[in-house]
Design a protein around this motif. Structure first.
Motif, PDB file in Angstrom:
ATOM      1  N   ARG A 162     -15.140  11.054   3.634  1.00  0.00           N
ATOM      2  CA  ARG A 162     -16.026  10.100   2.964  1.00  0.00           C
ATOM      3  C   ARG A 162     -15.217   9.072   2.195  1.00  0.00           C
ATOM      4  NH1 ARG A 162     -18.055  12.339  -2.323  1.00  0.00           N
ATOM      5  NH2 ARG A 162     -15.800  12.064  -2.538  1.00  0.00           N
ATOM      6  N   ASN A 163     -14.204   9.526   1.486  1.00  0.00           N
ATOM      7  CA  ASN A 163     -13.381   8.605   0.707  1.00  0.00           C
ATOM      8  C   ASN A 163     -12.683   7.587   1.604  1.00  0.00           C
ATOM      9  OD1 ASN A 163     -14.116   9.929  -1.638  1.00  0.00           O
ATOM     10  ND2 ASN A 163     -12.282  11.214  -1.697  1.00  0.00           N
ATOM     11  N   LEU A 164     -12.209   8.016   2.755  1.00  0.00           N
ATOM     12  CA  LEU A 164     -11.565   7.094   3.690  1.00  0.00           C
ATOM     13  C   LEU A 164     -12.524   5.998   4.135  1.00  0.00           C
ATOM     14  CD1 LEU A 164      -9.516   9.498   6.035  1.00  0.00           C
ATOM     15  CD2 LEU A 164      -8.622   7.947   4.295  1.00  0.00           C
ATOM     16  N   HIS A 169     -14.697   0.369   3.751  1.00  0.00           N
ATOM     17  CA  HIS A 169     -15.844  -0.539   3.763  1.00  0.00           C
ATOM     18  C   HIS A 169     -16.183  -1.128   2.399  1.00  0.00           C
ATOM     19  CE1 HIS A 169     -17.372  -0.175   7.922  1.00  0.00           C
ATOM     20  NE2 HIS A 169     -16.755   0.990   7.881  1.00  0.00           N
ATOM     21  N   LEU A 170     -15.975  -0.394   1.330  1.00  0.00           N
ATOM     22  CA  LEU A 170     -16.364  -0.884   0.016  1.00  0.00           C
ATOM     23  C   LEU A 170     -15.221  -1.595  -0.692  1.00  0.00           C
ATOM     24  CD1 LEU A 170     -18.574   2.100  -1.224  1.00  0.00           C
ATOM     25  CD2 LEU A 170     -19.288  -0.006  -0.080  1.00  0.00           C
ATOM     26  N   GLU A 171     -14.033  -0.988  -0.658  1.00  0.00           N
ATOM     27  CA  GLU A 171     -12.885  -1.640  -1.283  1.00  0.00           C
ATOM     28  C   GLU A 171     -12.240  -2.636  -0.329  1.00  0.00           C
ATOM     29  OE1 GLU A 171     -10.210   1.160  -3.030  1.00  0.00           O
ATOM     30  OE2 GLU A 171     -11.816   2.363  -3.922  1.00  0.00           O
ATOM     31  N   PRO A 173      -9.275  -3.133   1.204  1.00  0.00           N
ATOM     32  CA  PRO A 173      -8.095  -3.777   0.616  1.00  0.00           C
ATOM     33  C   PRO A 173      -7.461  -4.843   1.498  1.00  0.00           C
ATOM     34  CG  PRO A 173      -7.610  -1.521   1.309  1.00  0.00           C
ATOM     35  CD  PRO A 173      -9.086  -1.684   1.402  1.00  0.00           C
ATOM     36  N   GLY A 174      -7.618  -4.736   2.817  1.00  0.00           N
ATOM     37  CA  GLY A 174      -7.022  -5.729   3.718  1.00  0.00           C
ATOM     38  C   GLY A 174      -7.898  -6.936   3.954  1.00  0.00           C
ATOM     39  N   GLY A 175      -9.113  -6.914   3.411  1.00  0.00           N
ATOM     40  CA  GLY A 175     -10.013  -8.044   3.620  1.00  0.00           C
ATOM     41  C   GLY A 175     -10.481  -8.177   5.052  1.00  0.00           C
ATOM     42  N   THR A 176     -10.454  -7.078   5.797  1.00  0.00           N
ATOM     43  CA  THR A 176     -10.856  -7.104   7.204  1.00  0.00           C
ATOM     44  C   THR A 176     -12.374  -7.197   7.324  1.00  0.00           C
ATOM     45  OG1 THR A 176      -8.963  -5.689   7.705  1.00  0.00           O
ATOM     46  CG2 THR A 176     -10.674  -5.890   9.413  1.00  0.00           C
ATOM     47  N   HIS A 177     -12.831  -7.991   8.292  1.00  0.00           N
ATOM     48  CA  HIS A 177     -14.272  -8.053   8.536  1.00  0.00           C
ATOM     49  C   HIS A 177     -14.731  -6.725   9.122  1.00  0.00           C
ATOM     50  CE1 HIS A 177     -18.228  -9.391   9.709  1.00  0.00           C
ATOM     51  NE2 HIS A 177     -17.996  -8.986  10.954  1.00  0.00           N
ATOM     52  N   ARG A 178     -15.734  -6.118   8.510  1.00  0.00           N
ATOM     53  CA  ARG A 178     -16.248  -4.828   8.961  1.00  0.00           C
ATOM     54  C   ARG A 178     -17.697  -4.982   9.409  1.00  0.00           C
ATOM     55  NH1 ARG A 178     -11.868  -1.477   9.599  1.00  0.00           N
ATOM     56  NH2 ARG A 178     -10.443  -1.749   7.839  1.00  0.00           N
ATOM     57  N   SER A 179     -17.987  -4.470  10.589  1.00  0.00           N
ATOM     58  CA  SER A 179     -19.358  -4.549  11.090  1.00  0.00           C
ATOM     59  C   SER A 179     -20.148  -3.306  10.682  1.00  0.00           C
ATOM     60  CB  SER A 179     -19.362  -4.680  12.619  1.00  0.00           C
ATOM     61  OG  SER A 179     -18.770  -3.546  13.222  1.00  0.00           O
ATOM     62  N   GLU A 180     -21.410  -3.491  10.428  1.00  0.00           N
ATOM     63  CA  GLU A 180     -22.352  -2.404  10.126  1.00  0.00           C
ATOM     64  C   GLU A 180     -21.956  -1.584   8.899  1.00  0.00           C
ATOM     65  OE1 GLU A 180     -25.125  -2.407  11.611  1.00  0.00           O
ATOM     66  OE2 GLU A 180     -24.553  -3.877  13.121  1.00  0.00           O
ATOM     67  N   HIS A 183     -24.932   0.365   7.134  1.00  0.00           N
ATOM     68  CA  HIS A 183     -25.368   1.592   7.792  1.00  0.00           C
ATOM     69  C   HIS A 183     -24.286   2.671   7.744  1.00  0.00           C
ATOM     70  CE1 HIS A 183     -29.192   0.136   9.207  1.00  0.00           C
ATOM     71  NE2 HIS A 183     -28.636  -0.900   9.817  1.00  0.00           N
ATOM     72  N   VAL A 184     -23.034   2.273   7.946  1.00  0.00           N
ATOM     73  CA  VAL A 184     -21.938   3.244   7.968  1.00  0.00           C
ATOM     74  C   VAL A 184     -21.815   3.953   6.619  1.00  0.00           C
ATOM     75  CG1 VAL A 184     -19.431   3.513   8.097  1.00  0.00           C
ATOM     76  CG2 VAL A 184     -20.628   2.128   9.807  1.00  0.00           C
ATOM     77  N   VAL A 185     -21.902   3.200   5.532  1.00  0.00           N
ATOM     78  CA  VAL A 185     -21.787   3.798   4.196  1.00  0.00           C
ATOM     79  C   VAL A 185     -22.919   4.791   3.955  1.00  0.00           C
ATOM     80  CG1 VAL A 185     -21.997   3.301   1.727  1.00  0.00           C
ATOM     81  CG2 VAL A 185     -20.448   1.945   3.145  1.00  0.00           C
ATOM     82  N   PHE A 186     -24.137   4.421   4.339  1.00  0.00           N
ATOM     83  CA  PHE A 186     -25.264   5.325   4.113  1.00  0.00           C
ATOM     84  C   PHE A 186     -25.195   6.554   5.025  1.00  0.00           C
ATOM     85  CE2 PHE A 186     -27.147   1.892   1.691  1.00  0.00           C
ATOM     86  CZ  PHE A 186     -27.866   2.577   0.726  1.00  0.00           C
TER      87      PHE A 186
END
Length: 239
Positions: A162-164, A169-171, A173-180, A183-186
């Motif tokens: 979960r932490n990974l 997705h939340l932090e 650090p690389g500023g990478t665009h993340r899709s979904e 939904h992934v966090v939930f």
């Protein structure tokens, strides 16, 4: 026709409640398995099987609650303790069913667009949850304290995964665009909370078997839970 004595009726009722609880364990385990395989393969038909299993868990929870309420009065101390444990286990599995249904509903919408590393971590989390449910069922069935403690150790791996995902997705650090990400966090949170419920179930089995709370039990063997987890990792790597 011979009739059961009051004691015999209580024993039969306790056995029936135990069987219902075992059935609920099996249903919850199969639901977690469907989630793990469904998210890994992208087969929606697997994810869609979670809903009828959640409905069955609701039904079993109601039946167990009714049976305990009816028969706990007049039960022996030992039978009453087991009935209450069964009721607590069924409550945990009913909540797990709700969480897995929420996960599967989101997966049906978003899984096909999730990135591979998210699919990998969600699959690992669901697979670990499936294993924990199998172990807690065996611990309850066999009154096995070691298996119950193994479930407590396993929960740390779900928290790590979960932490990974949260860092990614939340932090980000690389500023990478993340899709979904939404939904992934939930979905990740649903599996982590389900793991917490299985952990609570394992603690209840520990109390049922030993008569002690987990805190007192771990103090009695003079080894903190974190140390037990590290020992398990060392054994795994040694093998």
């Amino acid at each position: 026709m011979a009739t059961l004595s009051a004691g015999g009726q209580q024993d039969a009722a306790c056995m029936h409640i135990r069987e219902l609880t075992m059935n609920a364990c099996k249903v919850a385990h199969s639901a977690a398995g469907a989630v793990a395989e469904g998210i890994a393969t992208g087969v929606n038909a697997l994810l869609e099987t979670v809903r009828p299993r959640e409905i069955e868990l609701d039904r079993l929870d109601r039946e167990i609650d009714s049976a305990v309420t009816t028969h706990i009065t007049g039960a022996t101390e030992e039978s009453a303790r087991e009935m209450l444990a069964c009721m607590k286990l069924s409550i945990g599995m009913e909540r797990i069913g709700d969480l897995l249904l929420g996960f599967s509903n989101r997966a049906l919408v978003a899984a096909s667009r999730c990135e591979m590393e998210d699919v990998r971590d969600l699959t690992l989390m669901a697979s670990r949850l499936e294993k924990m449910l199998s172990e807690v069922r065996e611990a309850f069935e066999m009154r096995n304290l070691d298996k119950a403690l193994a479930v407590l150790r396993s929960d740390a791996e779900i928290d790590r995964l979960r932490n990974l995902v949260f860092v990614r997705h939340l932090e980000n650090p690389g500023g990478t665009h993340r899709s979904e990400s939404f939904h992934v966090v939930f979905m990740t949170q649903a599996l982590e909370r389900a793991g917490d419920h299985v952990k609570n179930m394992a603690e209840e089995v520990c109390h049922l078997v030993s008569g002690q709370s987990v805190r007192h039990l771990l103090r009695s063997i003079d080894k903190p839970l974190e140390q037990m987890f590290l020992d398990q990792l060392r054994t795994k790597h040694a093998l």
